[in-house]
Enzyme design. Structure first.
Site, PDB file in Angstrom:
ATOM      1  CG  ASP A  18      -1.903  -1.168   1.190  1.00  0.00           C
ATOM      2  OD1 ASP A  18      -2.378  -1.522   0.102  1.00  0.00           O
ATOM      3  OD2 ASP A  18      -2.176  -1.733   2.266  1.00  0.00           O
ATOM      4  NE  ARG A  98      -1.349  -1.026  11.999  1.00  0.00           N
ATOM      5  CZ  ARG A  98      -0.336  -1.719  11.533  1.00  0.00           C
ATOM      6  NH1 ARG A  98       0.864  -1.553  12.082  1.00  0.00           N
ATOM      7  NH2 ARG A  98      -0.481  -2.560  10.541  1.00  0.00           N
ATOM      8  CG  ASP A 127      -4.277  -1.914  11.229  1.00  0.00           C
ATOM      9  OD1 ASP A 127      -4.489  -2.152  12.427  1.00  0.00           O
ATOM     10  OD2 ASP A 127      -3.508  -2.580  10.527  1.00  0.00           O
ATOM     11  CB  SER A 179      -2.628  -8.775   3.939  1.00  0.00           C
ATOM     12  OG  SER A 179      -2.604  -7.635   4.773  1.00  0.00           O
TER      13      SER A 179
END
Length: 406
Positions: A18, A98, A127, A179
Site C-alpha cells: 500500500d 498502531r 487499522d 497481507s
C-alpha cells in the site's frame, strides 16, 4: 467537487504494498510534498532499504521513529498484566502497535508543519480506526487522507499493476501477496488461500517466527520467568529489559512450535476475517503471568479482573487506547498487580506450555490450609453451618414449592 489541496503530508510508511505506491499517488493527486515516516516497532529486516526506496519514489524526507521500548513498556506489558485477549485467542499484536506509531506520526507532523497525515489502511479493516482515533486524540484539527477510500484501485492486484507501471519496486508478486503485519510481538498473515476457512493454512510456507509443533524438538525446553508487579523482569535468573526478553522468548517459543493461532475474528467494521497469527513470546508471557496470578490474587479480585480483561481487550482492539475508560481500567489493572511477584517455571514441548512450578513472596496459597491432612486453622465441622446458610434460599424455595403442590 474540487479536491482539497495540501502542501505537506506525513505518510505512515512501511514499505509494504500500500504505502509503496501511495507516495506517487499523493504527488499525482495533490502535488504535495510527502514525508515518509516508519515507526520501528521491531520489524527488523523489513526496515532495511526503506529510506532509499522512499526517497527514490518521491518522498522529500524519511524518518524512522524508534518505538520499541515505548511499545513494550507502555502497550505490550499493560496488555500482559491485564491478560487482555480478544475473543479468547488474539493477543492484540497489531492493535498494540498502531497507537504508538500514530502518535509518532502526529509528533512529526507537528514538527514539520504538515497539514495532513496519510495512512494506507484498507477501508475494510481495523487499522484505519486505530490510526485515526489516535490522531484525533493528539491532533484533533489535523486532516487525514485515506487513499483506499477514494482511489480508483480496487484490489491488491490493481496496486501491483500500478506499481509495475511506475517501476516502483515491490518485495511481493501476485502469487505471494499475503497481507502481513510484523512487529517484535507478532506476525500476522491474511489473504490468498486463508480467505477460505475450509483451507488448512500452509504453515510450511508462511511461518517465519518458528516451526510447527510437528517440527519442534523431541525434548522439552525448561525456562524460569521472574515477575515484579506483573511485569516480566528476568529469564532464567538473568535480568533483561522488555525488548530483549520478548525477542529471546520469541526465539525459544518459536523453536518449540509455540503461539501459532488460526482464527476467524470479528472485525470492528462488522465483517468476519480469517488470519493466522504467530506470537511465540507473547503466548509464553500470557501463560506465565496468568498462572502466577492464580496464587497471588484473591478470588474476588481475580474473577472481577477477568471481566475487566474482556472489556479491555475489546476497546484496545477497537483502537480506543487514548480514552478515559482505557486509562481507568489500566489503573485498576495496575492496582491488582502490586502482589503479582515471583517466579514460574515452564516446560515448552511441541506447541504446549506446561506449568512446572511457581513461587511468590505474596502467595495466598497455604499448603497447610489446603492439605487433606490435619490442620489447626480449618475446622471441618464449620462447613456444615456454612452450607446450611449458603443453601438456605434453595431449601426455603423447595419447602414452599412442596406446600404449593400439595
Amino acid at each position: 467537487m474540487e479536491k482539497k489541496q495540501y502542501k505537506k503530508v506525513v505518510l505512515a510508511y512501511s514499505g509494504g504494498l500500500d504505502t509503496s505506491i501511495i507516495i506517487s499517488w499523493l504527488k499525482e493527486n495533490y502535488g504535495c510534498e510527502v514525508i515518509a515516516v516508519a515507526g520501528d516497532v521491531g520489524q527488523a529486516d523489513e526496515l532495511e532499504g526503506l529510506e532509499a526506496k522512499a526517497l527514490a519514489t518521491g518522498a522529500s524526507k524519511y524518518y524512522v521513529a524508534d518505538c520499541k521500548e515505548e511499545f513494550v513498556n507502555d502497550f505490550i506489558f499493560p496488555a500482559v498484566k491485564a491478560n487482555a485477549m480478544y475473543e479468547g485467542k488474539y493477543l492484540l499484536g497489531t492493535s498494540l502497535a498502531r497507537p504508538i506509531i500514530a502518535k509518532k506520526l502526529v509528533d512529526i507532523a507537528k514538527a514539520e508543519g504538515a497539514d495532513a497525515i496519510c495512512h494506507g489502511c484498507t477501508g475494510k479493516g481495523n487499522d484505519q480506526v486505530r490510526f485515526e482515533l489516535t490522531i484525533k486524540a493528539f491532533a484533533p484539527d489535523m486532516d487525514i487522507i485515506a487513499p483506499w477510500r477514494t482511489w480508483e484501485l480496487k484490489s491488491r492486484e490493481d496496486e501491483i499493476e500500478y506499481a509495475e507501471a511506475r517501476n516502483i519496486p515491490l518485495k511481493i508478486n501476485k502469487e505471494t501477496n499475503y497481507s502481513k503485519d510484523k512487529n517484535l510481538w507478532h506476525l500476522s498473515h491474511e489473504g490468498l488461500d486463508l480467505e477460505d476457512p475450509q483451507n488448512e493454512p500452509m504453515y510450511d510456507k508462511i511461518l517465519e517466527m518458528g516451526v510447527t509443533p510437528e517440527q519442534a524438538p523431541d525434548t522439552p525446553t525448561y525456562m524460569t520467568l521472574t515477575f515484579e508487579k506483573g511485569e516480566p523482569v528476568a529469564l532464567n535468573g538473568e535480568k533483561m529489559n522488555g525488548v530483549d526478553l520478548i525477542l529471546k522468548l520469541n526465539e525459544l517459543g518459536g523453536a518449540n512450535g509455540i503461539g501459532i493461532i488460526d482464527m476467524v475474528e470479528n472485525r470492528l467494521v462488522g465483517m468476519k476475517s480469517r488470519g493466522v497469527y504467530e506470537t511465540p513470546g507473547g503466548t509464553i508471557l500470557y501463560k506465565a503471568h496468568g498462572d502466577l496470578e492464580e496464587i497471588t490474587l484473591d478470588k474476588e479480585t481475580q474473577h472481577f479482573k477477568q471481566q475487566v480483561s474482556l472489556k479491555l481487550a475489546d476497546i484496545l482492539y477497537n483502537g480506543q487506547w487514548y480514552t478515559p475508560l482505557t486509562k481507568a481500567l489500566l489503573a485498576f489493572i495496575d492496582e491488582t498487580q502490586k502482589t503479582v511477584n515471583g517466579e514460574i517455571k515452564l516446560k515448552l514441548y511441541k506447541g504446549n506450555i506446561t506449568n512446572a512450578g511457581m513461587s511468590s513472596p505474596d502467595t495466598l496459597y497455604s499448603e497447610q490450609t489446603a492439605s487433606f491432612g490435619e490442620d489447626e486453622d480449618y475446622n471441618q465441622m464449620d462447613s456444615q453451618g456454612f452450607i446450611n446458610l449458603y443453601g438456605l434460599p434453595i431449601k426455603v424455595k423447595a419447602l414452599l414449592d412442596q406446600q404449593r403442590n400439595k
